[in-house]
Design a protein around this motif. Sequence first.
Motif, PDB file in Angstrom:
ATOM      1  N   PRO A 100      51.718  59.280 -33.083  1.00  0.00           N
ATOM      2  CA  PRO A 100      51.359  59.630 -34.463  1.00  0.00           C
ATOM      3  C   PRO A 100      50.023  59.053 -34.916  1.00  0.00           C
ATOM      4  O   PRO A 100      49.205  59.750 -35.517  1.00  0.00           O
ATOM      5  CB  PRO A 100      52.521  59.066 -35.291  1.00  0.00           C
ATOM      6  CG  PRO A 100      53.678  59.072 -34.353  1.00  0.00           C
ATOM      7  CD  PRO A 100      53.072  58.699 -33.020  1.00  0.00           C
ATOM      8  N   GLN A 101      49.762  57.794 -34.622  1.00  0.00           N
ATOM      9  CA  GLN A 101      48.497  57.226 -35.070  1.00  0.00           C
ATOM     10  C   GLN A 101      47.334  57.841 -34.323  1.00  0.00           C
ATOM     11  O   GLN A 101      46.259  58.043 -34.899  1.00  0.00           O
ATOM     12  CB  GLN A 101      48.488  55.710 -34.977  1.00  0.00           C
ATOM     13  CG  GLN A 101      48.365  55.160 -33.576  1.00  0.00           C
ATOM     14  CD  GLN A 101      48.371  53.650 -33.567  1.00  0.00           C
ATOM     15  OE1 GLN A 101      49.172  53.039 -34.248  1.00  0.00           O
ATOM     16  NE2 GLN A 101      47.502  53.059 -32.791  1.00  0.00           N
ATOM     17  N   GLY A 102      47.504  58.165 -33.083  1.00  0.00           N
ATOM     18  CA  GLY A 102      46.440  58.841 -32.338  1.00  0.00           C
ATOM     19  C   GLY A 102      46.134  60.204 -32.939  1.00  0.00           C
ATOM     20  O   GLY A 102      44.970  60.586 -33.102  1.00  0.00           O
ATOM     21  N   PHE A 103      47.188  60.937 -33.301  1.00  0.00           N
ATOM     22  CA  PHE A 103      47.006  62.252 -33.894  1.00  0.00           C
ATOM     23  C   PHE A 103      46.321  62.147 -35.258  1.00  0.00           C
ATOM     24  O   PHE A 103      45.369  62.882 -35.550  1.00  0.00           O
ATOM     25  CB  PHE A 103      48.347  62.979 -34.036  1.00  0.00           C
ATOM     26  CG  PHE A 103      48.218  64.270 -34.784  1.00  0.00           C
ATOM     27  CD1 PHE A 103      47.742  65.403 -34.140  1.00  0.00           C
ATOM     28  CD2 PHE A 103      48.522  64.343 -36.131  1.00  0.00           C
ATOM     29  CE1 PHE A 103      47.575  66.592 -34.838  1.00  0.00           C
ATOM     30  CE2 PHE A 103      48.352  65.519 -36.835  1.00  0.00           C
ATOM     31  CZ  PHE A 103      47.888  66.652 -36.186  1.00  0.00           C
ATOM     32  N   VAL A 104      46.808  61.255 -36.121  1.00  0.00           N
ATOM     33  CA  VAL A 104      46.241  61.124 -37.465  1.00  0.00           C
ATOM     34  C   VAL A 104      44.783  60.679 -37.386  1.00  0.00           C
ATOM     35  O   VAL A 104      43.929  61.172 -38.126  1.00  0.00           O
ATOM     36  CB  VAL A 104      47.092  60.158 -38.322  1.00  0.00           C
ATOM     37  CG1 VAL A 104      46.398  59.832 -39.633  1.00  0.00           C
ATOM     38  CG2 VAL A 104      48.464  60.762 -38.583  1.00  0.00           C
ATOM     39  N   ASN A 105      44.479  59.759 -36.492  1.00  0.00           N
ATOM     40  CA  ASN A 105      43.093  59.342 -36.315  1.00  0.00           C
ATOM     41  C   ASN A 105      42.229  60.528 -35.894  1.00  0.00           C
ATOM     42  O   ASN A 105      41.150  60.750 -36.438  1.00  0.00           O
ATOM     43  CB  ASN A 105      42.993  58.225 -35.283  1.00  0.00           C
ATOM     44  CG  ASN A 105      41.558  57.764 -35.103  1.00  0.00           C
ATOM     45  OD1 ASN A 105      40.978  57.142 -35.973  1.00  0.00           O
ATOM     46  ND2 ASN A 105      40.970  58.106 -33.961  1.00  0.00           N
ATOM     47  N   CYS A 106      42.706  61.300 -34.945  1.00  0.00           N
ATOM     48  CA  CYS A 106      41.963  62.461 -34.458  1.00  0.00           C
ATOM     49  C   CYS A 106      41.758  63.472 -35.577  1.00  0.00           C
ATOM     50  O   CYS A 106      40.655  64.002 -35.768  1.00  0.00           O
ATOM     51  CB  CYS A 106      42.708  63.098 -33.290  1.00  0.00           C
ATOM     52  SG  CYS A 106      41.900  64.586 -32.637  1.00  0.00           S
TER      53      CYS A 106
END
Length: 198
Positions: free
Chosen positions: A149-155
């Motif tokens: 989730p954090q990787g996706f939101v950052n992206c």
Amino acid sequence: MFSFVFLALGVVCMVSAQPPPPDASCFQPTTVTADDCCRIPKPIDSSVMDKCKASNPPPSQMPAPGVPQTEGCCLLQCAMTETGGFVNNALNVDAIKNTLAGTIGADAIFGPLVNGAVDDCAREIQNDPAYSVAPISASPDRAGCSFIPQGFVNCLHTTLFKSCPASVWTESGDCQALKNKLNAGCPYFLLMGRGPRN
């Protein structure tokens, strides 16, 4: 854009999945914030964020620059799980698009960018094995939170910021410097504040 409090908490939950942590230069103070340069509408309803903040208080101390994290951001995992965007340790692209259709997607300026950004980021994060590394919880009373989730939101935020429409972009050397930090691999959430004060 996520609510201000959510973004402030996001700084604590920086994207640093099991790949190398952000370079120390990412932590250097800036004269402007990402919001000063491009105000992205919030993607998640504040009631969802309030619920997740209540069950996921921020850690007592921020990780030091260059230190790899052992788990992802629990606040982001909660928000994405609550909205159906993260199920069974995987992104649910249709649910993410459905949630964003009523927030960022409803914005006349950013709406046209959303679906493409979601598709690109979901593909990038789910195809990178570093984000699928088993997390190790920072607390013995719960399971570790996924890096996905954090990787996706950052992206997603990085993509929207870098393609910020000219009508809402603040053209300045300082804002270009933030884009340069993103291009160098710094997490978006580190651009939400002006860095530590001396």
